[in-house]
Motif scaffolding. Structure first.
Motif, PDB file in Angstrom:
ATOM      1  N   ASN A  24      -6.142  -0.820   7.908  1.00  0.00           N
ATOM      2  CA  ASN A  24      -7.171  -0.805   6.570  1.00  0.00           C
ATOM      3  C   ASN A  24      -6.982  -1.762   5.573  1.00  0.00           C
ATOM      4  O   ASN A  24      -7.748  -2.243   4.935  1.00  0.00           O
ATOM      5  CB  ASN A  24      -7.194   0.604   6.368  1.00  0.00           C
ATOM      6  CG  ASN A  24      -7.960   1.447   7.299  1.00  0.00           C
ATOM      7  OD1 ASN A  24      -8.899   1.049   7.700  1.00  0.00           O
ATOM      8  ND2 ASN A  24      -7.567   2.703   7.643  1.00  0.00           N
ATOM      9  N   ALA A  25      -5.748  -2.335   5.600  1.00  0.00           N
ATOM     10  CA  ALA A  25      -5.591  -3.586   4.778  1.00  0.00           C
ATOM     11  C   ALA A  25      -5.570  -3.070   3.373  1.00  0.00           C
ATOM     12  O   ALA A  25      -5.583  -4.185   2.347  1.00  0.00           O
ATOM     13  CB  ALA A  25      -6.197  -4.589   5.246  1.00  0.00           C
ATOM     14  N   CYS A  26      -5.215  -1.856   2.755  1.00  0.00           N
ATOM     15  CA  CYS A  26      -5.048  -1.809   1.419  1.00  0.00           C
ATOM     16  C   CYS A  26      -4.272  -2.787   0.793  1.00  0.00           C
ATOM     17  O   CYS A  26      -4.206  -3.042  -0.546  1.00  0.00           O
ATOM     18  CB  CYS A  26      -4.720  -0.263   1.109  1.00  0.00           C
ATOM     19  SG  CYS A  26      -5.762   0.959   2.010  1.00  0.00           S
ATOM     20  N   LEU A  75      -3.527   7.950   7.172  1.00  0.00           N
ATOM     21  CA  LEU A  75      -3.996   6.875   8.138  1.00  0.00           C
ATOM     22  C   LEU A  75      -3.038   5.840   8.702  1.00  0.00           C
ATOM     23  O   LEU A  75      -3.207   5.172   9.634  1.00  0.00           O
ATOM     24  CB  LEU A  75      -5.195   6.288   7.733  1.00  0.00           C
ATOM     25  CG  LEU A  75      -6.313   6.897   7.093  1.00  0.00           C
ATOM     26  CD1 LEU A  75      -7.397   6.106   6.628  1.00  0.00           C
ATOM     27  CD2 LEU A  75      -6.799   7.819   8.117  1.00  0.00           C
ATOM     28  N   ALA A  76      -1.825   5.936   7.815  1.00  0.00           N
ATOM     29  CA  ALA A  76      -0.837   4.944   8.192  1.00  0.00           C
ATOM     30  C   ALA A  76      -0.310   5.052   9.620  1.00  0.00           C
ATOM     31  O   ALA A  76      -0.255   5.836  10.093  1.00  0.00           O
ATOM     32  CB  ALA A  76       0.451   5.314   7.092  1.00  0.00           C
ATOM     33  N   CYS A  85       0.855  -1.318  -0.054  1.00  0.00           N
ATOM     34  CA  CYS A  85      -0.015   0.126   0.225  1.00  0.00           C
ATOM     35  C   CYS A  85       0.767   1.503   0.112  1.00  0.00           C
ATOM     36  O   CYS A  85       1.817   1.258   0.387  1.00  0.00           O
ATOM     37  CB  CYS A  85      -1.005  -0.094   1.266  1.00  0.00           C
ATOM     38  SG  CYS A  85      -0.113   0.589   2.689  1.00  0.00           S
ATOM     39  N   PRO A  86       0.506   2.426  -0.093  1.00  0.00           N
ATOM     40  CA  PRO A  86       1.343   3.536  -0.228  1.00  0.00           C
ATOM     41  C   PRO A  86       1.791   3.912   1.036  1.00  0.00           C
ATOM     42  O   PRO A  86       2.963   4.555   1.289  1.00  0.00           O
ATOM     43  CB  PRO A  86       0.301   4.781  -0.532  1.00  0.00           C
ATOM     44  CG  PRO A  86      -0.975   3.918  -1.225  1.00  0.00           C
ATOM     45  CD  PRO A  86      -1.028   2.944  -0.556  1.00  0.00           C
ATOM     46  N   GLY A  87       0.712   3.707   2.115  1.00  0.00           N
ATOM     47  CA  GLY A  87       1.544   3.846   3.462  1.00  0.00           C
ATOM     48  C   GLY A  87       2.043   5.096   3.954  1.00  0.00           C
ATOM     49  O   GLY A  87       1.562   6.149   3.333  1.00  0.00           O
ATOM     50  N   CYS A 101      -0.088   8.275   2.977  1.00  0.00           N
ATOM     51  CA  CYS A 101      -1.322   8.269   3.452  1.00  0.00           C
ATOM     52  C   CYS A 101      -1.425   8.609   4.920  1.00  0.00           C
ATOM     53  O   CYS A 101      -0.707   8.225   5.789  1.00  0.00           O
ATOM     54  CB  CYS A 101      -1.746   6.732   3.460  1.00  0.00           C
ATOM     55  SG  CYS A 101      -2.969   6.229   4.234  1.00  0.00           S
ATOM     56  N   GLY A 156       0.296  -0.542   5.668  1.00  0.00           N
ATOM     57  CA  GLY A 156       0.825   0.377   6.608  1.00  0.00           C
ATOM     58  C   GLY A 156      -0.181   0.484   7.720  1.00  0.00           C
ATOM     59  O   GLY A 156       0.191   1.361   8.721  1.00  0.00           O
ATOM     60  N   CYS A 157      -1.252  -0.049   7.932  1.00  0.00           N
ATOM     61  CA  CYS A 157      -2.246   0.002   8.837  1.00  0.00           C
ATOM     62  C   CYS A 157      -3.231  -0.987   8.781  1.00  0.00           C
ATOM     63  O   CYS A 157      -3.469  -1.724   7.591  1.00  0.00           O
ATOM     64  CB  CYS A 157      -3.014   1.298   9.117  1.00  0.00           C
ATOM     65  SG  CYS A 157      -4.120   1.904   7.921  1.00  0.00           S
TER      66      CYS A 157
HETATM   67  S1  SF4 Z   1      -3.334   0.319   4.603  1.00  0.00           S
HETATM   68 FE1  SF4 Z   1      -3.514   2.003   6.050  1.00  0.00          FE
HETATM   69  S2  SF4 Z   1      -1.561   2.995   5.424  1.00  0.00           S
HETATM   70 FE2  SF4 Z   1      -1.934   1.527   3.818  1.00  0.00          FE
HETATM   71  S3  SF4 Z   1      -2.885   2.910   2.166  1.00  0.00           S
HETATM   72 FE3  SF4 Z   1      -4.401   1.891   3.549  1.00  0.00          FE
HETATM   73  S4  SF4 Z   1      -5.009   3.268   5.007  1.00  0.00           S
HETATM   74 FE4  SF4 Z   1      -3.092   4.121   4.503  1.00  0.00          FE
END
Ligand code: SF4
Ligand code: HEM
Lengths: 554, 185
Positions: free
Chosen positions: A462-464, A425-426, A417-419, A423, A459-460
Motif C-alpha cells: 500500500n506504500a504509505c 494490513l502489514a 510507515c507504522p508497519g 497496522c 510494510g506492505c
Molecule cells: S504501507 Fe502497509 S503496512 Fe505500512 S501502514 Fe500502509 S498499509 Fe500498513
C-alpha cells in the motif's frame, strides 16, 4: 495563516454535532458497521490493529502554536501522551476511544482544527512545500491557492463518495518538495511568457500497489480557472472511475485506461462548460485569499555582523556547525533561515512526538518563528522564519527537547510507515528495520559524506511509506508467513520523479543493515566528487549494485 | 428503535409508499418501473397513471408518449450520465437517480448537471440505497425528493436536512462559493 471567520466556526461546529449524532446512532446499534464506516472515515477515524486512530487535518501542514498546544493537551487527556506526524503533513492519534472522538473534535474546533476528510473516498487535505513563502526559488506562494482548494473541497457535496480517495498537492518552486507527481492531481505554479501566473496540471500519480507518476494534461491553466479545472477533473473521475474493484478505483487507473490524451479531452470538454461559472477565482477572491498570508514583520540585519556571529558559533561548536549544515534551509529574506526539527533520532518511530515535545515545539515557534509551525511530508517539523543570529540559542533548546538530530535529508531521515507494529494490513514490521539501519549508520561524518539520500520504508504494497519514490526503497513482503524485505533503487519524488526498480530477491530483517551497507559501498566506490546517490545510480544503473549485493560469498 | 436501512437487495430501486418531498412527508404518487421485468414495456401496455421509466425504455418510447408527458418520469441508474437525458430534462416532471449502494456517488454529479446544466426544474428524486447522512449533500446537488428504502420512520430523518446552515461551494442551492461571497464583503 488562514483564520476562521464566524461561518467557518459554525460549519465546523455543525460538523462536530453531526458526527456526534452519528456516533451515538452507531453505539446504539442504529447504524450498521458498514454504514458508519464512510461517515467515521470522513471524520478522520479509522480502526486499526490495536485501537481506533484519529487523523487530524493540518491544512497544507501549517499550524500555530495555540493549535500545537491543544494537540499536546488532547494527547494527554484522550491518548497516551504522544502523537504522530504523517507523510501527508497531518497529525495522527493512535489510541483514542471511539466514544471520545466527538469531544476531541469539539476541542479541536475551538482552535480552528478538524479531522474532516482526512480519510475516506473523498478529497483529502491538500499538501504543499514546507518552505512555502520563504523558499528563495519560489515563483509564487502556494498557500493562498491551497486555502482556496481547502474551502472548495471541504464538504464538497458532489465529491464525498468518489470511487476512491483523492489527493491534491501544490508546488510553487522549481524544486518539487511536495511530490506532486505522486498525487491524484499535482498543481505546479508557473508563469507564462507574459509573466502571468497559472498552473501546470498533472493527473494520475499515486503510489500503492500500482505506482504511477502523474502526467501533465495541461501546461498552462490561467490563474482564475484553478477551481473549475479541478472540479472538471474530479467530475470526470466521479462519473467514470471504476467502482467494481477497490484496487482499480484510483484516478491513475482511469487515466491509464483512457489514455492521458483522451482523459484530458474529456476534462477540457467538461471544463469548457463551467470555466466561466461561479468557481472563477476573481482578482478580488485571490486578493482576499492572499491577505491571510502576509509577510511577517521581518527585521533588517547587518549582514557582516550576522555572518560573524554564525561563524563564531559554528567554529566553537562542531555539533552546531553540523546541525546548521543539515537542518537549516536558506531563506529568501537576508538574516533569516528556516529550521527543520528532526523527529528522527535513532530508536524513535519516525514522526512520533510526545506531548511535552509538542509543547516544546509551540514554545520554540513563539520564541523564534512568529508562532508558526509546519509539518513536512518527511514527517519533520519546520520553523520557517528564524533570525540567523538566534540559531545558536534555538539549537541549544531544540537539543534539550530531542529535536536537533542533525540528519535532515540524510540516510537516517527516513520516511517509514507504522508497519506491522500498528497496522493490520502489514506484511512486515517497518519501524525495527528503520531503527536497525539508523543504528548501523550512526557515524555522522559518513552520513554527511553520503549527502542527500532518501530511504523510504513501507510494510506492505500500500506504500504509505513511499518506498517507490525513495532513492532506496524498502518494502515488507510476506514469504510463507515470514517477514522479508525487498529493496528498490532509483526512485525519486521531485521534479524528475521516478519509480524505483527492484534489486532482486528479498532479505530477512537481520540481513537488511548489511545489505544497505553494500549498496552504499557501491555508491561510494563509483561516485564522482560530490555526486548524489540518485545521480550515481542514474549513471551506472542497477547492475553494479545487484552484483555486489548478491555476490556469492567466496 | 428504528431499523437501519436495508442492504442493497440487488441492482434495482424500490418504490416506497411514502417519500420526503420539499422537506415534508408525502404519499408517493409515482410508480417506478424497475428494469428487467418479464414483459416488454410498450406505449400500449404501459399502465395508466404516473410512471417512472428506466432510461432505456424512456429513450425508446418518449416520442410515442408525448400525450402523457405530464405523467412520465425517468430514472437514471448510477452508470447512466445526465447528458443521456440532456436538454429534454426541461420538459420532464420527475427524474429519479438511483443509488445501488450509498457509497456510489455518481448520482450526486447527475443531480447537479440536471439542475445546473440541463435546466431541470421538476422533482429530482433520490431512489435506492442512499442514507440520511447524505441528505444535506443530496439537497445541495439539487435533490428535493427522497424515496428511502426499508422501514425507516421518515419523521426522524427530516432533521438531517438541517445538518449544515451554510456551505463553502457553489452548487445547485447556492450560486456563489464562500470565497466569492467573502471577497465581496
Ligand atoms: S504501507 Fe502497509 S503496512 Fe505500512 S501502514 Fe500502509 S498499509 Fe500498513
Ligand atoms: C496504520 C494503519 C494504516 C493503514 C491500514 C493504511 C492503509 C493504507 C492503504 C490501504 C493505502 C493504499 C490506498 C490506495 O492505494 O488506494 C495507503 C496509502 C497511503 N497511506 Fe496509509 N495506512 C496506514 C497508516 C498510514 C500512516 C500513519 C500514514 C502517514 C504517515 C499513511 C500514509 C499513506 C499515504 C501517503 C498513502 C498514499 C500512497 C498513495 O498515494 O497511493 N498511512 N494506506
Amino acid at each position: 495563516m488562514y483564520r476562521y471567520d464566524e461561518q467557518d466556526h459554525k460549519l465546523i461546529r455543525e460538523r462536530v454535532a453531526q458526527f456526534r449524532g452519528q456516533t451515538e446512532r452507531y453505539l446504539a446499534g442504529e447504524l450498521s458497521e458498514e454504514e458508519f464506516l464512510p461517515l467515521r472515515l470522513q471524520n478522520g477515524l479509522y480502526v486499526q490493529r490495536l485501537a481506533p486512530m484519529l487523523r487530524i487535518a493540518v491544512p497544507y501542514g501549517l499550524m500555530n502554536s495555540t493549535q500545537v498546544r491543544r494537540l499536546a493537551e488532547i494527547t494527554r487527556k484522550y491518548d497516551k501522551g504522544y502523537a504522530h506526524f504523517t507523510t501527508r503533513q497531518n497529525v495522527q492519534l493512535n489510541w483514542p476511544n471511539l466514544e471520545d472522538v466527538p469531544d476531541i473534535l469539539a476541542e479541536l474546533a475551538e482552535v480552528e482544527m478538524h479531522a474532516v476528510q482526512t480519510s475516506g473516498n473523498c478529497i483529502r487535505n491538500t499538501t504543499t512545500d514546507q518552505f512555502a513563502g520563504v523558499a528563495g526559488d519560489e515563483l509564487v506562494d502556494p498557500r493562498p491557492y491551497c486555502e482556496l482548494i481547502r474551502q472548495w473541497s471541504t464538504f464538497h457535496p458532489e465529491f464525498a463518495f468518489l470511487p476512491r480517495k483523492f489527493k491534491i498537492a501544490v508546488c510553487g518552486t522549481e524544486t518539487d518538495r511536495a511530490a506532486i507527481r505522486a498525487h491524484d492531481i499535482g498543481v505546479q505554479i508557473v508563469k507564462n511568457d507574459q509573466g502571468e501566473v497559472g498552473f501546470q496540471i498533472f493527473v494520475g500519480g499515486g503510489l500503492g500497489r500500482t505506482p504511477i507518476i502523474g502526467v501533465a494534461i495541461r501546461d498552462f491553466l490561467p490563474e482564475t480557472h484553478l477551481l473549475s479545472y479541478l472540479e472538471a477533473i474530479v467530475r470526470v473521475y466521479n462519473q467514470l472511475g471504476r467502482r467494481d474493484n477497490k484496487f482499480k478505483a484510483r484516478i491513475k487507473i482511469l487515466v491509464k485506461a483512457l489514455g492521458a490524451e483522451e482523459f484530458a479531452r474529456r476534462v477540457e470538454a467538461e471544463w469548457e462548460q463551467i470555466k466561466d461559472g461561479a468557481d472563477q477565482l476573481t482578482s478580488e477572491a485571490i486578493t482576499w485569499a492572499k491577505r491571510f498570508f502576509p509577510e511577517p514583520e521581518y527585521k533588517t540585519f547587518n549582514a557582516s555582523h550576522t555572518e560573524a556571529v554564525l561563524r563564531d558559533h559554528a567554529g566553537a561548536e562542531k555539533a552546531f556547525a553540523r546541525w546548521l549544515e543539515r537542518n537549516t534551509f536558506p531563506h529568501r529574506v537576508a538574516g533569516y533561515q528556516a529550521v527543520t526539527l528532526s523527529t528522527k533520532p535513532t530508536g524513535i518511530p519516525p514522526g512520533d512526538v510526545t506531548d511535552r515535545q509538542l509543547e516544546a515545539i509551540a514554545d520554540l515557534a513563539d520564541k523564534y518563528s512568529f508562532g508558526e509551525v509546519r509539518v513536512t511530508h518527511e514527517q519533520n517539523v519546520v520553523l520557517a522564519d528564524v533570525e540567523q543570529e538566534k540559531l545558536f540559542d534555538l539549537w541549544q533548546e531544540a537539543r534539550k527537547s530531542g529535536f536537533a538530530t542533525p540528519n535532515i535529508g540524510t540516510l537516517t531521515d527516513m520516511i517509514c510507515c507504522p508497519g506491522g507494529d500498528y497496522c493490520s494490513l502489514a506484511n512486515a514490521k517497518s519501524i525495527p528495520v528503520a531503527e536497525a539501519i539508523q543504528r548501523k549508520f550512526d557515524d555522522l561524518d559518513y552520513l554527511y559524506d553520503l549527502g542527500d539520500l532518501d530511504l523510504n520504508i513501507s510494510g506492505c504494497m500500500n506504500a504509505c511509506g513511499h518506498h517507490h519514490i525513495g532513492h532506496i526503497g524498502i518494502l515488507g513482503v510476506d514469504k510463507k508467513g515470514e517477514e522479508f524485505y525487498q529493496v528498490q533503487l532509483g526512485g525519486s519524488s521531485n521534479q524528475n520523479a521516478s519509480l524505483g526498480k527492484v534489486l532482486g530477491p528479498s532479505f530477512s530483517r537481520e540481513e537488511m543493515p548489511a545489505t544497505i551497507g553494500k549498496i552504499l559501498d557501491v555508491f561510494v566506490e563509483n561516485r564522482q566528487p560530490d555526486e548524489l546517490f540518485i545521480d550515481t545510480y542514474n549513471r551506472i544503473g542497477l547492475v553494479p549494485f545487484k552484483e555486489r549485493v548478491y555476490a556469492k560469498a567466496s | 428503535m428504528p431499523k437501519p436501512a436495508k442492504k442493497p437487495v440487488g441492482a434495482l430501486p424500490e418504490n416506497p409508499e411514502r417519500v420526503i418531498i420539499d422537506r415534508a412527508i408525502a404519499d408517493n404518487t409515482w410508480n417506478l418501473l424497475p428494469l428487467g421485468g418479464e414483459e416488454e414495456i410498450t406505449a400500449e401496455t404501459l399502465a395508466p397513471g404516473k410512471v417512472i421509466l428506466p432510461l432505456s425504455v424512456w429513450l425508446e418510447l418518449r416520442d410515442q408518449l408525448q400525450s402523457r408527458k405530464e405523467e412520465i418520469g425517468v430514472w437514471l441508474d448510477s452508470d447512466e450520465t445526465a447528458d443521456l437525458i440532456g436538454d429534454a430534462a426541461e420538459e420532464l416532471p420527475l427524474i429519479a437517480a438511483h443509488f445501488p449502494a450509498f457509497t456510489d456517488g455518481r448520482a450526486f454529479t447527475a443531480g447537479r448537471l440536471l439542475r445546473q446544466r440541463y435546466g431541470f426544474t421538476g422533482e429530482l428524486r433520490a431512489v435506492g440505497n442512499f442514507m440520511r447522512d447524505q441528505l444535506t449533500y443530496l439537497n445541495r446537488c439539487g435533490f428535493n425528493a427522497f424515496a428511502f428504502q426499508g422501514d425507516q420512520p421518515l419523521e426522524g430523518l427530516l432533521e438531517s436536512l438541517q445538518d449544515f446552515s451554510d456551505s463553502y461551494q457553489a452548487a445547485a442551492d447556492q450560486p456563489l462559493p464562500i470565497f466569492r461571497r467573502r471577497a465581496l464583503l
